[in-house]
Design an enzyme around this catalytic site. Structure first.
Site, PDB file in Angstrom:
ATOM      1  N   ASP A   1       0.793  -1.238   0.000  1.00  9.59           N
ATOM      2  CA  ASP A   1       0.000   0.000   0.000  1.00  9.59           C
ATOM      3  C   ASP A   1       0.821   1.282   0.000  1.00  9.59           C
ATOM      4  OD1 ASP A   1       1.080  -0.010   2.529  1.00  9.59           O
ATOM      5  OD2 ASP A   1      -0.759  -0.692   3.513  1.00  9.59           O
TER       6      ASP A   1
ATOM      7  N   GLU B   1      -0.227  -9.070  -1.065  1.00  8.91           N
ATOM      8  CA  GLU B   1      -0.789  -8.463   0.170  1.00  8.91           C
ATOM      9  C   GLU B   1      -2.003  -7.595  -0.177  1.00  8.91           C
ATOM     10  OE1 GLU B   1       1.780  -7.384   3.772  1.00  8.91           O
ATOM     11  OE2 GLU B   1       0.763  -5.493   3.405  1.00  8.91           O
TER      12      GLU B   1
ATOM     13  N   GLU C   1      -2.064   5.135   2.870  1.00 11.04           N
ATOM     14  CA  GLU C   1      -2.030   3.721   2.482  1.00 11.04           C
ATOM     15  C   GLU C   1      -3.403   3.121   2.209  1.00 11.04           C
ATOM     16  OE1 GLU C   1      -0.380   5.041   5.020  1.00 11.04           O
ATOM     17  OE2 GLU C   1       1.747   4.666   4.667  1.00 11.04           O
TER      18      GLU C   1
ATOM     19  N   HIS D   1       6.543   5.361  13.120  1.00 11.08           N
ATOM     20  CA  HIS D   1       6.950   6.118  11.943  1.00 11.08           C
ATOM     21  C   HIS D   1       5.809   6.646  11.083  1.00 11.08           C
ATOM     22  CE1 HIS D   1       5.959   2.356   9.893  1.00 11.08           C
ATOM     23  NE2 HIS D   1       5.899   3.062   8.780  1.00 11.08           N
TER      24      HIS D   1
ATOM     25  N   ARG E   1       2.897   8.398   8.947  1.00 10.39           N
ATOM     26  CA  ARG E   1       2.580   9.800   8.649  1.00 10.39           C
ATOM     27  C   ARG E   1       1.399  10.310   9.456  1.00 10.39           C
ATOM     28  NH1 ARG E   1       4.657  12.225   3.522  1.00 10.39           N
ATOM     29  NH2 ARG E   1       6.165  10.705   2.824  1.00 10.39           N
TER      30      ARG E   1
ATOM     31  N   HIS F   1      13.300   5.328  12.554  1.00  7.13           N
ATOM     32  CA  HIS F   1      13.141   5.493  11.103  1.00  7.13           C
ATOM     33  C   HIS F   1      13.919   6.727  10.645  1.00  7.13           C
ATOM     34  CE1 HIS F   1      11.064   6.344   7.319  1.00  7.13           C
ATOM     35  NE2 HIS F   1      10.415   5.201   7.401  1.00  7.13           N
TER      36      HIS F   1
HETATM   37  C1  UD1 Z   1       6.808   4.806   3.597  1.00  5.21           C
HETATM   38  C2  UD1 Z   1       5.395   4.349   3.222  1.00  5.21           C
HETATM   39  C3  UD1 Z   1       4.714   3.682   4.409  1.00  5.21           C
HETATM   40  C4  UD1 Z   1       5.571   2.607   5.024  1.00  5.21           C
HETATM   41  C5  UD1 Z   1       6.965   3.140   5.302  1.00  5.21           C
HETATM   42  C6  UD1 Z   1       7.837   2.009   5.761  1.00  5.21           C
HETATM   43  C7  UD1 Z   1       4.229   5.793   1.628  1.00  5.21           C
HETATM   44  C8  UD1 Z   1       3.333   6.951   1.457  1.00  5.21           C
HETATM   45  N1  UD1 Z   1       4.584   5.515   2.874  1.00  5.21           N
HETATM   46  O1  UD1 Z   1       6.663   5.833   4.550  1.00  5.21           O
HETATM   47  O2  UD1 Z   1       3.496   3.107   3.971  1.00  5.21           O
HETATM   48  O3  UD1 Z   1       4.981   2.185   6.219  1.00  5.21           O
HETATM   49  O4  UD1 Z   1       7.522   3.698   4.102  1.00  5.21           O
HETATM   50  O5  UD1 Z   1       8.955   2.440   6.434  1.00  5.21           O
HETATM   51  O6  UD1 Z   1       4.601   5.168   0.668  1.00  5.21           O
HETATM   52  N2  UD1 Z   1      14.451   8.275   4.439  1.00  5.21           N
HETATM   53  C9  UD1 Z   1      15.829   8.208   4.317  1.00  5.21           C
HETATM   54  N3  UD1 Z   1      16.386   7.005   3.994  1.00  5.21           N
HETATM   55  C10 UD1 Z   1      15.654   5.876   3.813  1.00  5.21           C
HETATM   56  C11 UD1 Z   1      14.265   5.960   3.938  1.00  5.21           C
HETATM   57  C12 UD1 Z   1      13.682   7.161   4.238  1.00  5.21           C
HETATM   58  O7  UD1 Z   1      16.528   9.191   4.496  1.00  5.21           O
HETATM   59  O8  UD1 Z   1      16.245   4.831   3.525  1.00  5.21           O
HETATM   60  C13 UD1 Z   1      13.835   9.573   4.768  1.00  5.21           C
HETATM   61  C14 UD1 Z   1      13.828  10.574   3.590  1.00  5.21           C
HETATM   62  O9  UD1 Z   1      14.047  11.878   4.084  1.00  5.21           O
HETATM   63  C15 UD1 Z   1      12.389  10.464   3.073  1.00  5.21           C
HETATM   64  C16 UD1 Z   1      11.632  10.232   4.383  1.00  5.21           C
HETATM   65  O10 UD1 Z   1      12.477   9.377   5.141  1.00  5.21           O
HETATM   66  O11 UD1 Z   1      11.979  11.622   2.379  1.00  5.21           O
HETATM   67  C17 UD1 Z   1      10.245   9.649   4.250  1.00  5.21           C
HETATM   68  O12 UD1 Z   1      10.250   8.496   3.408  1.00  5.21           O
HETATM   69  P1  UD1 Z   1       8.876   8.085   2.653  1.00  5.21           P
HETATM   70  O13 UD1 Z   1       9.113   6.833   1.907  1.00  5.21           O
HETATM   71  O14 UD1 Z   1       8.325   9.238   1.904  1.00  5.21           O
HETATM   72  O15 UD1 Z   1       7.860   7.862   3.831  1.00  5.21           O
HETATM   73  P2  UD1 Z   1       7.856   6.780   5.002  1.00  5.21           P
HETATM   74  O16 UD1 Z   1       7.351   7.461   6.212  1.00  5.21           O
HETATM   75  O17 UD1 Z   1       9.132   6.066   5.028  1.00  5.21           O
HETATM   76  N1  UDP Z   2      12.156  -3.377  10.456  1.00  3.77           N
HETATM   77  C1  UDP Z   2      13.534  -3.501  10.278  1.00  3.77           C
HETATM   78  N2  UDP Z   2      14.350  -2.637  10.951  1.00  3.77           N
HETATM   79  C2  UDP Z   2      13.870  -1.671  11.771  1.00  3.77           C
HETATM   80  C3  UDP Z   2      12.451  -1.538  11.917  1.00  3.77           C
HETATM   81  C4  UDP Z   2      11.629  -2.406  11.229  1.00  3.77           C
HETATM   82  O1  UDP Z   2      14.005  -4.369   9.568  1.00  3.77           O
HETATM   83  O2  UDP Z   2      14.675  -0.925  12.345  1.00  3.77           O
HETATM   84  C5  UDP Z   2      11.292  -4.313   9.714  1.00  3.77           C
HETATM   85  C6  UDP Z   2      10.195  -4.964  10.503  1.00  3.77           C
HETATM   86  O3  UDP Z   2      10.645  -6.121  11.153  1.00  3.77           O
HETATM   87  C7  UDP Z   2       9.175  -5.276   9.406  1.00  3.77           C
HETATM   88  C8  UDP Z   2       9.317  -4.102   8.470  1.00  3.77           C
HETATM   89  O4  UDP Z   2      10.593  -3.534   8.742  1.00  3.77           O
HETATM   90  O5  UDP Z   2       9.551  -6.428   8.668  1.00  3.77           O
HETATM   91  C9  UDP Z   2       8.233  -3.120   8.742  1.00  3.77           C
HETATM   92  O6  UDP Z   2       8.559  -1.928   8.133  1.00  3.77           O
HETATM   93  P1  UDP Z   2       7.935  -0.563   8.601  1.00  3.77           P
HETATM   94  O7  UDP Z   2       7.523  -0.629  10.018  1.00  3.77           O
HETATM   95  O8  UDP Z   2       8.919   0.484   8.210  1.00  3.77           O
HETATM   96  O9  UDP Z   2       6.694  -0.400   7.626  1.00  3.77           O
HETATM   97  P2  UDP Z   2       5.179  -0.932   7.668  1.00  3.77           P
HETATM   98  O10 UDP Z   2       5.178  -2.399   7.835  1.00  3.77           O
HETATM   99  O11 UDP Z   2       4.504  -0.199   8.777  1.00  3.77           O
HETATM  100  O12 UDP Z   2       4.639  -0.487   6.366  1.00  3.77           O
END
Ligand code: UD1
Ligand code: UDP
Length: 382
Positions: A100, A122, A136, A210, A212, A243
């Site tokens: 999602d 999923e 999502e 983490h 939004r 995160h």
């Molecule tokens: C995204 C997904 C969310 C999921 C989450 C898992 C969307 C809208 N949201 O949210 O469904 O639960 O991933 O973690 O698709 N960043 C880094 N390095 C990384 C990853 C992220 O620096 O490796 C930082 C960046 O500044 C980026 C911000 O995190 O802009 C947010 O990342 P983004 O993918 O937009 O949103 P998540 O909150 O991670």
């Molecule tokens: N996870 C990880 N390292 C971390 C935190 C989470 O590997 O520091 C794993 C967790 O075990 C799960 C997945 O990341 O498999 C979940 O990701 P996240 O919580 O970012 O996203 P969501 O599932 O809420 O979309």
């Protein structure tokens, strides 16, 4: 199709999609009937690359779109623009997307624009609240309209899809996250050194936060509850891999950074995260994937959200909704810490989300869908 081989392009971009799609990419690559290709959007960077290296999966295309503090429309538009070229080069018979995220929705839309069938892994999770989780909930609903193959983890997920009268075929497969845990859960020391110094003979609580929709006040309330819990119980250690979102980093450091018994770490690799949960007393999280993993490890989960699209473990009694109010979270965590009967009632291993064979079922379903197998796979049932 190239002769009798089905060209499958798996597209994913964030950590949770990667954890749940890598085992599937490996399963497809191991079967001669498929030509398996992987495109990562790079919606996440470090957190995505870490997962690819844990599973030994390499990408054939990397759209490399991540920006600091990226916006939803920024991510969507970059994927729509860049994935189009990749699809023209890869010429897949089917595109697989997962879950999602914005990567999921934009990739499915892009494939649809080229009239390439989409398989949604999923599929069918719902809260029926368009703003929670945001964005999502509507991402997965829209992918439900776009997809022709729906791989629903549970029978309840299938029922959700049937109510929406989605087009195409639904297969109940279990969740590939349980397959992933066959690779990740082991007794080796942690790769993260700080974790090797934690005293696991005392109560350890693993937490993540983490989402939004929790940005701002809900996250402040959650962190305030965790700070109060750690202060009132010096015997515990809270381990929180934070995160990389700058919004989350800033709030976590400001609210939890000073406490002696709260360990803030960088995101853990999937093996460390699963080992951490396995050795903790319980888990507090707003994550989706962790709600599926912790019950399989027999660990109670307090969900830091108002609702969940994963009601199966709530029904099984191992997951409880704690919401985002400070006092409620604090009360529920103290109950788990101090009330043995309450703890024991929640701490039993259940597997409502899968049996570790979801990837095989999805591969079989695809082969069936393309006429290379006589019957659909047997359904997963919990
Ligand atoms: C995204 C997904 C969310 C999921 C989450 C898992 C969307 C809208 N949201 O949210 O469904 O639960 O991933 O973690 O698709 N960043 C880094 N390095 C990384 C990853 C992220 O620096 O490796 C930082 C960046 O500044 C980026 C911000 O995190 O802009 C947010 O990342 P983004 O993918 O937009 O949103 P998540 O909150 O991670
Ligand atoms: N996870 C990880 N390292 C971390 C935190 C989470 O590997 O520091 C794993 C967790 O075990 C799960 C997945 O990341 O498999 C979940 O990701 P996240 O919580 O970012 O996203 P969501 O599932 O809420 O979309």
């Amino acid at each position: 199709m190239n002769g009798t081989r089905i060209r499958v392009l798996s597209v994913f971009g964030t950590r949770p999609e990667a954890i749940k799609m890598c085992p599937l990419a490996l399963e497809l690559a191991a079967r001669p009937v498929f030509e398996s290709m992987v495109c990562v959007t790079g919606q996440h960077r470090e957190m995505l690359d870490e997962v690819l290296s844990v599973f030994g999966v390499t990408s054939d295309w990397d759209l490399d779109i991540m920006e600091e503090r990226q916006t939803l429309s920024g991510v969507t538009s970059k994927i729509l623009t860049r994935l189009g070229d990749t699809l023209e080069q890869a010429k897949p018979d089917v595109v697989l997307v997962h879950g999602d995220t914005t990567t999921t929705f934009a990739s499915a839309l892009c494939a649809f624009y080229q009239k390439i069938p989409v398989g949604h892994v999923e599929a069918g999770l719902r809260t029926y609240d368009r703003y929670s989780p945001f964005p999502e909930e509507l991402n997965r609903c829209m992918v439900g309209r776009l997809a022709e193959y729906h791989f629903a983890p549970t029978a309840q997920n299938r029922a959700n899809l049937q109510r929406e009268a989605v087009q195409g075929r639904i297969f109940v497969t279990g969740n590939t996250v349980i397959d992933a845990m066959k690779y990740t859960v082991n007794d080796r020391p942690f790769a993260c050194d700080a974790l090797n110094r934690v005293d696991f003979s005392r109560p350890v609580i693993a937490m993540t936060c983490h989402r939004r929709e929790n940005y701002g006040q809900p996250m402040e309330h959650i962190f305030s509850a965790v700070a109060a819990l750690a202060h009132a119980h010096p015997e515990i250690t809270v381990v929180y891999p934070v995160h990389l979102s700058p919004v989350v980093q800033e709030a976590a450091q400001r609210n939890l950074g000073g406490a002696e018994n709260i360990l803030l770490t960088a995101p853990l690799d999937a093996m460390d995260m699963h080992k951490l949960m396995n050795r903790s007393l319980f888990v507090m999280t707003d994550s989706g994937g962790i709600q599926e993993e912790a019950p399989a490890l027999g660990k109670p989960v307090l969900v830091l959200r108002r609702e969940t699209e994963r009601p199966e473990a709530v029904s099984a009694g191992t997951v409880a909704l704690a919401g985002t109010e400070r006092d409620v979270i604090l009360h529920m965590a103290e109950e788990l810490l101090c009330d043995r009967a309450r703890y024991d009632a929640m701490a039993h291993a259940v597997n409502p989300y899968g049996d570790g064979h979801a990837c095989e079922r999805i591969a079989d379903a695809l082969a069936f869908g393309f006429g290379l197998r006589a019957a659909p796979p047997e359904e997963f049932s919990a």
